[in-house]
Write a protein that holds these residues in place. Sequence first.
Motif, PDB file in Angstrom:
ATOM      1  N   UNK A   6       0.834  -1.195   0.000  1.00  0.00           N
ATOM      2  CA  UNK A   6       0.000   0.000   0.000  1.00  0.00           C
ATOM      3  C   UNK A   6       0.871   1.247   0.000  1.00  0.00           C
ATOM      4  N   UNK A   7       0.526   2.199  -0.836  1.00  0.00           N
ATOM      5  CA  UNK A   7       1.186   3.496  -0.902  1.00  0.00           C
ATOM      6  C   UNK A   7       0.203   4.525  -0.375  1.00  0.00           C
ATOM      7  N   UNK A   8       0.517   5.117   0.767  1.00  0.00           N
ATOM      8  CA  UNK A   8      -0.368   6.114   1.369  1.00  0.00           C
ATOM      9  C   UNK A   8      -0.330   7.408   0.577  1.00  0.00           C
ATOM     10  N   UNK A   9      -1.493   7.918   0.237  1.00  0.00           N
ATOM     11  CA  UNK A   9      -1.607   9.197  -0.468  1.00  0.00           C
ATOM     12  C   UNK A   9      -2.633  10.059   0.254  1.00  0.00           C
ATOM     13  N   UNK A  45       3.125  -5.344  -6.263  1.00  0.00           N
ATOM     14  CA  UNK A  45       2.194  -4.460  -6.961  1.00  0.00           C
ATOM     15  C   UNK A  45       1.779  -3.333  -6.017  1.00  0.00           C
ATOM     16  N   UNK A  46       1.789  -2.094  -6.522  1.00  0.00           N
ATOM     17  CA  UNK A  46       1.433  -0.921  -5.727  1.00  0.00           C
ATOM     18  C   UNK A  46      -0.077  -0.722  -5.747  1.00  0.00           C
ATOM     19  N   UNK A  47      -0.664  -0.565  -4.568  1.00  0.00           N
ATOM     20  CA  UNK A  47      -2.074  -0.211  -4.421  1.00  0.00           C
ATOM     21  C   UNK A  47      -2.112   1.087  -3.617  1.00  0.00           C
ATOM     22  N   UNK A  60      -5.309   2.781  -7.910  1.00  0.00           N
ATOM     23  CA  UNK A  60      -4.079   2.334  -8.569  1.00  0.00           C
ATOM     24  C   UNK A  60      -3.428   3.491  -9.316  1.00  0.00           C
ATOM     25  N   UNK A  61      -2.187   3.292  -9.653  1.00  0.00           N
ATOM     26  CA  UNK A  61      -1.460   4.244 -10.491  1.00  0.00           C
ATOM     27  C   UNK A  61      -1.842   3.952 -11.937  1.00  0.00           C
ATOM     28  N   UNK A  62      -2.112   4.981 -12.706  1.00  0.00           N
ATOM     29  CA  UNK A  62      -2.490   4.795 -14.106  1.00  0.00           C
ATOM     30  C   UNK A  62      -1.317   4.178 -14.859  1.00  0.00           C
ATOM     31  N   UNK A  63      -1.560   3.038 -15.481  1.00  0.00           N
ATOM     32  CA  UNK A  63      -0.532   2.331 -16.251  1.00  0.00           C
ATOM     33  C   UNK A  63      -1.033   2.172 -17.674  1.00  0.00           C
ATOM     34  N   UNK A  64      -0.737   3.172 -18.487  1.00  0.00           N
ATOM     35  CA  UNK A  64      -1.220   3.181 -19.863  1.00  0.00           C
ATOM     36  C   UNK A  64      -0.095   3.638 -20.790  1.00  0.00           C
ATOM     37  N   UNK A  67      -0.337   7.330 -21.694  1.00  0.00           N
ATOM     38  CA  UNK A  67      -0.333   8.333 -20.641  1.00  0.00           C
ATOM     39  C   UNK A  67       1.001   8.316 -19.907  1.00  0.00           C
ATOM     40  N   UNK A  68       1.658   9.477 -19.823  1.00  0.00           N
ATOM     41  CA  UNK A  68       2.895   9.574 -19.058  1.00  0.00           C
ATOM     42  C   UNK A  68       2.573   9.514 -17.575  1.00  0.00           C
ATOM     43  N   UNK A  69       3.439   8.865 -16.811  1.00  0.00           N
ATOM     44  CA  UNK A  69       3.236   8.778 -15.368  1.00  0.00           C
ATOM     45  C   UNK A  69       3.447  10.148 -14.715  1.00  0.00           C
ATOM     46  N   UNK A  70       4.444  10.887 -15.178  1.00  0.00           N
ATOM     47  CA  UNK A  70       4.733  12.226 -14.662  1.00  0.00           C
ATOM     48  C   UNK A  70       4.617  13.241 -15.785  1.00  0.00           C
ATOM     49  N   UNK A  71       4.090  14.422 -15.452  1.00  0.00           N
ATOM     50  CA  UNK A  71       4.052  15.529 -16.406  1.00  0.00           C
ATOM     51  C   UNK A  71       3.914  16.830 -15.631  1.00  0.00           C
TER      52      UNK A  71
END
Length: 78
Positions: A6-9, A45-47, A60-64, A67-71
């Motif tokens: 788990x990634x706390x946000x 796997x990151x949740x 989840x983190x968008x994995x496409x 789509x860039x992960x960072x911008x």
Amino acid sequence: MASQVLLNISDNQGYAPDQISTSFTLARLLEEVEQAIEVYGADSVIVLNNGQHYGATYGSIIDSPSTDLFYSPDEEEN
């Protein structure tokens, strides 16, 4: 199946990027990811966990490929 971590946000903090004050840098993110890999393994796997008590708590983190992960926030406006 790979293990999950788990990634706390903390989401929904502002209506524009400049309303968010944070000191969490890319360097610190890299450091934390490297530590998580040591503890949990590179195939984990990151949740995302937003900690909310109402509605969906996990995401989840968008994995496409399209789509860039960072911008930059400037790119978002264009």
